[in-house]
Design a protein around this motif. Structure first.
Motif, PDB file in Angstrom:
ATOM      1  N   LEU A  11       0.822  -1.208   0.000  1.00  0.00           N
ATOM      2  CA  LEU A  11       0.000   0.000   0.000  1.00  0.00           C
ATOM      3  C   LEU A  11       0.855   1.258   0.000  1.00  0.00           C
ATOM      4  O   LEU A  11       0.324   2.367  -0.059  1.00  0.00           O
ATOM      5  CB  LEU A  11      -0.945   0.026   1.207  1.00  0.00           C
ATOM      6  CG  LEU A  11      -2.295  -0.667   0.981  1.00  0.00           C
ATOM      7  CD1 LEU A  11      -3.155  -0.585   2.226  1.00  0.00           C
ATOM      8  CD2 LEU A  11      -3.043  -0.056  -0.201  1.00  0.00           C
ATOM      9  N   GLY A  12       2.152   1.086   0.059  1.00  0.00           N
ATOM     10  CA  GLY A  12       3.079   2.201  -0.065  1.00  0.00           C
ATOM     11  C   GLY A  12       4.049   1.906  -1.189  1.00  0.00           C
ATOM     12  O   GLY A  12       4.271   0.741  -1.536  1.00  0.00           O
ATOM     13  N   ALA A  13       4.608   2.955  -1.758  1.00  0.00           N
ATOM     14  CA  ALA A  13       5.578   2.769  -2.838  1.00  0.00           C
ATOM     15  C   ALA A  13       6.720   3.747  -2.686  1.00  0.00           C
ATOM     16  O   ALA A  13       6.518   4.914  -2.326  1.00  0.00           O
ATOM     17  CB  ALA A  13       4.904   2.970  -4.195  1.00  0.00           C
ATOM     18  N   ASN A  14       7.936   3.262  -2.965  1.00  0.00           N
ATOM     19  CA  ASN A  14       9.075   4.152  -3.147  1.00  0.00           C
ATOM     20  C   ASN A  14       8.963   4.691  -4.566  1.00  0.00           C
ATOM     21  O   ASN A  14       9.165   3.956  -5.536  1.00  0.00           O
ATOM     22  CB  ASN A  14      10.379   3.383  -2.938  1.00  0.00           C
ATOM     23  CG  ASN A  14      10.523   2.910  -1.514  1.00  0.00           C
ATOM     24  OD1 ASN A  14      10.424   3.704  -0.577  1.00  0.00           O
ATOM     25  ND2 ASN A  14      10.748   1.614  -1.325  1.00  0.00           N
ATOM     26  N   SER A  15       8.593   5.944  -4.684  1.00  0.00           N
ATOM     27  CA  SER A  15       8.268   6.531  -5.984  1.00  0.00           C
ATOM     28  C   SER A  15       9.174   7.718  -6.281  1.00  0.00           C
ATOM     29  O   SER A  15       9.911   8.184  -5.401  1.00  0.00           O
ATOM     30  CB  SER A  15       6.804   6.989  -5.984  1.00  0.00           C
ATOM     31  OG  SER A  15       6.682   8.263  -5.363  1.00  0.00           O
ATOM     32  N   PRO A  16       9.116   8.256  -7.492  1.00  0.00           N
ATOM     33  CA  PRO A  16       9.934   9.428  -7.808  1.00  0.00           C
ATOM     34  C   PRO A  16       9.654  10.635  -6.916  1.00  0.00           C
ATOM     35  O   PRO A  16      10.520  11.476  -6.711  1.00  0.00           O
ATOM     36  CB  PRO A  16       9.556   9.724  -9.263  1.00  0.00           C
ATOM     37  CG  PRO A  16       9.168   8.393  -9.820  1.00  0.00           C
ATOM     38  CD  PRO A  16       8.462   7.699  -8.692  1.00  0.00           C
ATOM     39  N   ALA A  17       8.437  10.702  -6.367  1.00  0.00           N
ATOM     40  CA  ALA A  17       8.070  11.842  -5.521  1.00  0.00           C
ATOM     41  C   ALA A  17       8.303  11.554  -4.035  1.00  0.00           C
ATOM     42  O   ALA A  17       7.933  12.348  -3.188  1.00  0.00           O
ATOM     43  CB  ALA A  17       6.616  12.218  -5.754  1.00  0.00           C
ATOM     44  N   LEU A 195       0.843  -3.973  -6.679  1.00  0.00           N
ATOM     45  CA  LEU A 195       1.401  -5.323  -6.803  1.00  0.00           C
ATOM     46  C   LEU A 195       2.921  -5.262  -6.899  1.00  0.00           C
ATOM     47  O   LEU A 195       3.603  -6.223  -6.583  1.00  0.00           O
ATOM     48  CB  LEU A 195       0.858  -6.020  -8.051  1.00  0.00           C
ATOM     49  CG  LEU A 195      -0.335  -6.970  -7.905  1.00  0.00           C
ATOM     50  CD1 LEU A 195      -0.693  -7.563  -9.259  1.00  0.00           C
ATOM     51  CD2 LEU A 195      -0.064  -8.074  -6.903  1.00  0.00           C
ATOM     52  N   ASN A 196       3.433  -4.114  -7.334  1.00  0.00           N
ATOM     53  CA  ASN A 196       4.872  -3.953  -7.552  1.00  0.00           C
ATOM     54  C   ASN A 196       5.492  -3.065  -6.485  1.00  0.00           C
ATOM     55  O   ASN A 196       4.815  -2.238  -5.880  1.00  0.00           O
ATOM     56  CB  ASN A 196       5.139  -3.317  -8.915  1.00  0.00           C
ATOM     57  CG  ASN A 196       4.810  -4.234 -10.064  1.00  0.00           C
ATOM     58  OD1 ASN A 196       3.686  -4.707 -10.175  1.00  0.00           O
ATOM     59  ND2 ASN A 196       5.779  -4.477 -10.929  1.00  0.00           N
ATOM     60  N   ALA A 197       6.784  -3.234  -6.296  1.00  0.00           N
ATOM     61  CA  ALA A 197       7.540  -2.351  -5.411  1.00  0.00           C
ATOM     62  C   ALA A 197       8.986  -2.285  -5.869  1.00  0.00           C
ATOM     63  O   ALA A 197       9.537  -3.272  -6.383  1.00  0.00           O
ATOM     64  CB  ALA A 197       7.479  -2.848  -3.964  1.00  0.00           C
ATOM     65  N   VAL A 198       9.585  -1.125  -5.684  1.00  0.00           N
ATOM     66  CA  VAL A 198      11.044  -0.991  -5.776  1.00  0.00           C
ATOM     67  C   VAL A 198      11.530  -1.081  -4.340  1.00  0.00           C
ATOM     68  O   VAL A 198      11.268  -0.204  -3.525  1.00  0.00           O
ATOM     69  CB  VAL A 198      11.454   0.349  -6.412  1.00  0.00           C
ATOM     70  CG1 VAL A 198      12.976   0.434  -6.487  1.00  0.00           C
ATOM     71  CG2 VAL A 198      10.834   0.499  -7.790  1.00  0.00           C
ATOM     72  N   SER A 199      12.209  -2.163  -4.020  1.00  0.00           N
ATOM     73  CA  SER A 199      12.528  -2.479  -2.624  1.00  0.00           C
ATOM     74  C   SER A 199      14.021  -2.730  -2.453  1.00  0.00           C
ATOM     75  O   SER A 199      14.798  -2.709  -3.415  1.00  0.00           O
ATOM     76  CB  SER A 199      11.752  -3.721  -2.186  1.00  0.00           C
ATOM     77  OG  SER A 199      12.380  -4.890  -2.688  1.00  0.00           O
ATOM     78  N   CYS A 200      14.394  -3.020  -1.215  1.00  0.00           N
ATOM     79  CA  CYS A 200      15.794  -3.353  -0.921  1.00  0.00           C
ATOM     80  C   CYS A 200      16.214  -4.659  -1.594  1.00  0.00           C
ATOM     81  O   CYS A 200      17.402  -4.949  -1.704  1.00  0.00           O
ATOM     82  CB  CYS A 200      16.001  -3.450   0.588  1.00  0.00           C
ATOM     83  SG  CYS A 200      15.069  -4.788   1.382  1.00  0.00           S
ATOM     84  N   ARG A 201      15.236  -5.453  -2.052  1.00  0.00           N
ATOM     85  CA  ARG A 201      15.532  -6.715  -2.742  1.00  0.00           C
ATOM     86  C   ARG A 201      15.399  -6.586  -4.248  1.00  0.00           C
ATOM     87  O   ARG A 201      15.416  -7.573  -4.962  1.00  0.00           O
ATOM     88  CB  ARG A 201      14.587  -7.813  -2.237  1.00  0.00           C
ATOM     89  CG  ARG A 201      14.821  -8.160  -0.788  1.00  0.00           C
ATOM     90  CD  ARG A 201      14.183  -9.448  -0.330  1.00  0.00           C
ATOM     91  NE  ARG A 201      13.171 -10.006  -1.166  1.00  0.00           N
ATOM     92  CZ  ARG A 201      11.969 -10.411  -0.732  1.00  0.00           C
ATOM     93  NH1 ARG A 201      11.640 -10.253   0.534  1.00  0.00           N
ATOM     94  NH2 ARG A 201      11.105 -10.954  -1.545  1.00  0.00           N
ATOM     95  N   GLY A 202      15.268  -5.370  -4.734  1.00  0.00           N
ATOM     96  CA  GLY A 202      15.109  -5.159  -6.166  1.00  0.00           C
ATOM     97  C   GLY A 202      13.669  -4.840  -6.519  1.00  0.00           C
ATOM     98  O   GLY A 202      12.831  -4.598  -5.650  1.00  0.00           O
ATOM     99  N   GLU A 203      13.396  -4.829  -7.828  1.00  0.00           N
ATOM    100  CA  GLU A 203      12.019  -4.641  -8.288  1.00  0.00           C
ATOM    101  C   GLU A 203      11.258  -5.939  -8.104  1.00  0.00           C
ATOM    102  O   GLU A 203      11.707  -6.999  -8.553  1.00  0.00           O
ATOM    103  CB  GLU A 203      12.002  -4.236  -9.758  1.00  0.00           C
ATOM    104  CG  GLU A 203      12.194  -2.765 -10.009  1.00  0.00           C
ATOM    105  CD  GLU A 203      11.844  -2.389 -11.429  1.00  0.00           C
ATOM    106  OE1 GLU A 203      10.725  -1.909 -11.667  1.00  0.00           O
ATOM    107  OE2 GLU A 203      12.706  -2.591 -12.302  1.00  0.00           O
ATOM    108  N   LEU A 204      10.093  -5.859  -7.487  1.00  0.00           N
ATOM    109  CA  LEU A 204       9.297  -7.049  -7.205  1.00  0.00           C
ATOM    110  C   LEU A 204       7.891  -6.897  -7.757  1.00  0.00           C
ATOM    111  O   LEU A 204       7.363  -5.784  -7.841  1.00  0.00           O
ATOM    112  CB  LEU A 204       9.194  -7.283  -5.693  1.00  0.00           C
ATOM    113  CG  LEU A 204      10.479  -7.412  -4.879  1.00  0.00           C
ATOM    114  CD1 LEU A 204      10.131  -7.557  -3.396  1.00  0.00           C
ATOM    115  CD2 LEU A 204      11.293  -8.602  -5.354  1.00  0.00           C
TER     116      LEU A 204
END
Length: 361
Positions: A11-17, A195-204
């Protein structure tokens, strides 16, 4: 007996903003019965409590939706029990949740009370040192993601013309005529989940969730962002026909749709690419959206497109490295806190909350 895959989203995303939150959509408050807001700092047992409650709920035969942390997918940020109209959420920053009906719907759970404050005071300097540079890691990651999205947006402006968008809408209308027969009821509603995230484990991408909710999957092979127009038309058509939908935005461009699920039809539309290919069972249909991009622009700008994709990939990888560095710092902080947390008290709280949910108290 085969174990059913869990329904898991972000429900959260590491995004450009920066951190992009959809936590206002965790639960439909108009239909909710219980909403527990967990408060407490690092390592105090928030994720542990939610996992213990979820296990008790699943033992009772009820389904649980798991909300993972986009920074650290091994950690839980929330759980939802749809059958009970209930949710538990880590209500601390960056996904702060405040009550709108305190004492009626929302209840605070103070896990900060499980700290041994006297013991923590003795390591105050170590705690401060452990988090030096933590925020800077996230700021660097966001800058990389911002640059990556600017390049992707530039490619879309070249490859997605009005004529391409018109073809995509026509394709979507053809799919709707086959798949979404009108129910005759009220229009459906949309809820957003990543469904997707840019995370410490990569893109998921949590492809297992697609299989848990939908048996028929349209795989959309798309490297240029064409899926958004198709999915926007599909979502509007499905809702007009009376079906609720789960709209899954793109973490790098949260205003754009990346996937669409229509659980009542057991139907999903999943964007796939060579960087993040669909990993579920054999798709029901496969659409090669790349072939619908402006082919003249692709031919004349092929070298530019290849270069842009390499740069985007490098920028995202750099962001992942920064997120991994932040994760290492947070892990070190939790290791300092953990010995000074009364986990028996956390487990007692988990048992109490599970009992309240299952017994309707």
């Amino acid at each position: 007996m085969t174990e059913q895959p869990q329904v898991r989203f972000f429900l959260g995303a590491n995004s450009p903003a920066g951190f992009y939150s959809l936590y206002d959509q965790l639960i439909d408050r108009s239909r909710a019965e219980d909403y527990f807001l967990l408060k407490g700092g690092p390592g105090c047992g928030k994720s542990t409590l939610m996992r213990r409650v979820a296990a008790r709920v699943e033992e009772s035969g009820r389904a649980v939706e798991y909300i993972l942390c986009s920074g650290d997918p091994d950690s839980l940020d929330a759980i939802v029990v749809p059958e009970l109209g209930a949710a538990i959420v880590d209500a601390t920053a960056p996904h702060v949740v405040e009550p709108k009906e305190p004492g009626v719907l929302e209840r605070y759970v103070n896990l900060g009370a499980c700290y041994d404050t006297a013991a923590l005071k003795s390591i105050r300097g170590e705690l401060r040192e452990a988090m030096e540079g933590y925020g800077a890691c996230y700021h660097r990651a966001y800058r990389c993601l911002r640059a990556a999205e600017e390049i992707r947006a530039d490619l879309r402006s070249v490859l997605i013309t009005p004529e391409v968008e018109a073809r995509l809408r026509r394709r979507a209308e053809g799919i709707l005529s086959r798949e979404c027969k009108k129910t005759g009821g009220e229009p459906g509603r949309a809820v957003q989940r990543f469904l997707n995230a840019v995370s410490c484990r990569g893109e998921l991408c949590l492809f297992d969730t697609v299989g848990a909710l939908c048996s028929r999957v349209y795989e959309l092979w798309d490297h240029y962002g064409l899926a958004h127009t198709l999915l926007t038309t599909l979502a509007a058509g499905a809702m007009a026909a009376g079906y609720d939908v789960i709209v899954c935005p793109d973490p790098l461009a949260p205003e754009r749709i990346l996937h669409l699920l229509v659980p009542a039809l057991s139907l999903a539309f999943v964007t796939s690419s060579s960087e993040l290919p669909y990993e579920g069972k054999r798709p029901y249909r496969r659409l090669r959206l790349d072939a619908m991009a402006d082919q003249d622009a692709l031919r004349t700008g092929r070298a530019r497109v290849r270069f842009a994709r390499r740069v985007v990939r490098a920028l995202v990888e750099e962001a992942v490295e920064d997120l991994a560095q932040a994760k290492g710092m947070h892990d070190a902080l939790e290791r300092l806190y953990n010995p000074h947390v009364d986990f028996e008290a956390v487990h007692t709280q988990a048992g109490r909350i599970a009992g309240m949910l299952l017994e309707g108290r």
